[in-house]
Motif scaffolding. Sequence first.
Motif, mmCIF file in Angstrom:
data_model
loop_
_atom_site.group_PDB
_atom_site.id
_atom_site.type_symbol
_atom_site.label_atom_id
_atom_site.label_comp_id
_atom_site.label_asym_id
_atom_site.label_seq_id
_atom_site.Cartn_x
_atom_site.Cartn_y
_atom_site.Cartn_z
ATOM 1 N N HIS A 109 30.875 14.097 -25.943
ATOM 2 C CA HIS A 109 30.887 13.202 -27.095
ATOM 3 C C HIS A 109 31.580 11.899 -26.710
ATOM 4 N N VAL A 110 30.871 10.795 -26.840
ATOM 5 C CA VAL A 110 31.372 9.466 -26.494
ATOM 6 C C VAL A 110 31.380 8.668 -27.789
ATOM 7 N N TYR A 111 32.565 8.424 -28.330
ATOM 8 C CA TYR A 111 32.673 7.998 -29.724
ATOM 9 C C TYR A 111 33.641 6.830 -29.861
ATOM 10 N N ARG A 112 33.174 5.756 -30.504
ATOM 11 C CA ARG A 112 33.988 4.593 -30.859
ATOM 12 C C ARG A 112 34.695 3.962 -29.659
ATOM 13 N N ASN A 113 33.996 3.858 -28.547
ATOM 14 C CA ASN A 113 34.512 3.139 -27.389
ATOM 15 C C ASN A 113 33.883 1.748 -27.337
ATOM 16 N N ASN A 114 34.526 0.847 -26.603
ATOM 17 C CA ASN A 114 33.987 -0.478 -26.341
ATOM 18 C C ASN A 114 33.836 -0.642 -24.836
ATOM 19 N N PHE A 115 32.651 -1.022 -24.405
ATOM 20 C CA PHE A 115 32.352 -1.168 -22.983
ATOM 21 C C PHE A 115 32.020 -2.634 -22.707
ATOM 22 N N TYR A 116 32.689 -3.206 -21.704
ATOM 23 C CA TYR A 116 32.524 -4.619 -21.406
ATOM 24 C C TYR A 116 32.269 -4.826 -19.911
ATOM 25 N N ASN A 117 31.297 -5.679 -19.582
ATOM 26 C CA ASN A 117 31.154 -6.242 -18.240
ATOM 27 C C ASN A 117 31.072 -5.187 -17.144
ATOM 28 N N CYS A 118 30.245 -4.184 -17.343
ATOM 29 C CA CYS A 118 29.956 -3.186 -16.317
ATOM 30 C C CYS A 118 28.442 -3.163 -16.086
ATOM 31 N N THR A 119 28.025 -2.436 -15.057
ATOM 32 C CA THR A 119 26.588 -2.269 -14.870
ATOM 33 C C THR A 119 25.998 -1.456 -16.016
ATOM 34 N N SER A 120 26.659 -0.333 -16.370
ATOM 35 C CA SER A 120 26.088 0.520 -17.412
ATOM 36 C C SER A 120 27.074 1.600 -17.806
ATOM 37 N N VAL A 121 26.707 2.345 -18.832
ATOM 38 C CA VAL A 121 27.209 3.699 -19.092
ATOM 39 C C VAL A 121 26.043 4.606 -18.741
ATOM 40 N N THR A 122 26.265 5.570 -17.861
ATOM 41 C CA THR A 122 25.121 6.240 -17.250
ATOM 42 C C THR A 122 25.315 7.742 -17.139
#
Length: 695
Positions: free
Chosen positions: A212-225
Amino acid sequence: MIKSMRFAFILIAFISGCNDSDSNNEVAIPDPSSPVIDELPAPAPARPVLAEGVPEHNVKALSFGLIPDDQKDDTAAMLELLAGVSEGDIVYFPPGEYHFEQEIIFDSSFPENVTLVGSDKTFISKRIVPEEQQFNGIALWRLQGVKKMSIVNFRFRNQMQSAESLNEYDDGISVFGSTNINIRRNDFYGFKNACLRVTSSIDGVLASEDVHVYRNNFYNCTSVTTHNESDQGITVEDIEFSENTFNNMEVGLDVISHGLARGVKIVKNSFFDGKYEGIKLSGFDNILIKYNYFKDITGYSVHILPFTFTSEERISSYIIRNNVMHNNRYGIRLKPFDQNLVPNPISNPIFNFEIVDNYFEGIYHSSADNPDPTFFQVIRVNPYTREMINNLTLLNNTYFRIAEEKGGIFYDQEMIDDTVINQHFSGQRNMQKDLSSLPFEVITKKPEFKSKPAILRAIDWDYYFPFPHEYEVAYPEEVEYSISKITSPGYSRNGKASAAFELVDINDPLVNGSYRVEIKDDVVKEDNAIRWYAFSIRLSGDWNYSDGEESLFQVHTAPNDGNWERKISVPYALTTISGNFRFFVSGSNETPIPLVNKTYFPLGEYERNKWIDWIVYVKHDSVNGELKVWKDGEQVVDYEGAVGYAVDSTNHWTYPKWGIYRWSWAEYPHIESRKVFIDKIKVGSEEASLEIMKH
């Protein structure tokens, strides 16, 4: 001539965490004929908190020697923590920054049901190993065969600024072959590859499950994979992404399996400024993509890619419902099979593909490099694999401004006839919707960074010569005596090395009329910014007496209109003059900015061949500013008044510089050279304190 190498101090700030919630429901596949769900169920109550916002916990990371903001490698202390926790523990990491030079591996021996929890200002940073000039590993934290673990409310960031300092693979968190994992309310910033990777065991045999991947903020990466490097086997089953934001990513979600996997739920996420796709998906069935918002994606909003394997199992249930796709290049592409890898027509088509109640606005389809109108469909199917979908439902979708003047259409009936068995199409409308009145909540504005680490940047010459920064030297090319790394005994403040800055007089043919050898931080584009600066300076033994003033540390103005020709007084600086240290400050609230008088603070005779520790606190304000200076722990300046220039002027931005700036060679020709050693440079935000800057 100034040689400029890009030194990009990344000044990072992060979103504050939201309310906690667990999302453990099974993927629910809605019936397209059912009414639209107006809103999601309310989240579960947040975890109880103690005084001053400290979350409930029974173990403190400090107990294992994890000390925030001490600029030391926390790898050994973290390994002690891994060996010391027990099943069910909740481990609290207090605010501050923790540095890791080595990948931390949580393996199958790690106790079950452990929660690691930070605060809104707990930063976990990747840093290089001094001797190897590389980070030792791939991810900051790797979960390998772990069961029932939660990681909550951290700020993961990559502090390695140069391509030379990055390994080929560079992840934030990697989850390999683990079960019942919760990644909640974290921020991830600046990883070369995956902010977060959730996949199978390294050998590709054991899939991750129930993640479970919940309420995160992802910035300036290639991806979430979910991609694994073996390119084989099931990567993950039953994974949920909900209420996350994906910002400035190449691909927001890269959800790939190399064997048929089941259960992907992507609900109520927002995707902003994607370089390629918002969602890229292959190898799964039982998929729900719902209540998501896509804005300024320069590829496909949702891209269903060919399976990398052939399967005799029935593949079913692709639900794409109640999403908003706004100002993206493409809408949705359906290409679940490659015509070169499967029978044509296909013998085992996907059953039940539903695209229902979505809104598409400003889908522009093309750019100068691809004007072919063949691709101008909001819903585009691959026309080369016949009968690849059995039961395609397009129901009640709305679109507006889809480049009709260039041939844009919602779908191409002829292509669909070649690829789809059993079509159920109705209710498509060409009209604009008011995003504020949609029957479900949607985040339509890219989130701003809300919190900062106490230490925005630390330069420790033990770790690397900071080649990513921009630096100014007095030579047309980098010559060995401009800025150099010194490892001789006694020439570092605490560790193994410092930097020597050397300037030779105006008669040196390499100088070409310049006066400076400095490194500089990025421009601070904030109104009335608060900053802390710490650094150690050692004057060389031949720093002889001169009535000519020269600066060792200065904060310069930067024009917000790009005009560097204006003569503006430096807001504040540490200098030497007539055998003494001196600090000055200046400022004005007038517009346009006049040449203003400086306020001077004599700080006593300087000593040569001796390290002096300096700390500067400043509140930039052209009326009610503050500036304080400490020399070797003793406060020597306490100033209140104008610091810098008015916010509505063109020169209120600032940036700091360290090194030598000598503007009086001609008046004092007996000085032929200058050399100073500088170490332990730190830049602090308003979250810093005197104690933090002393570390």
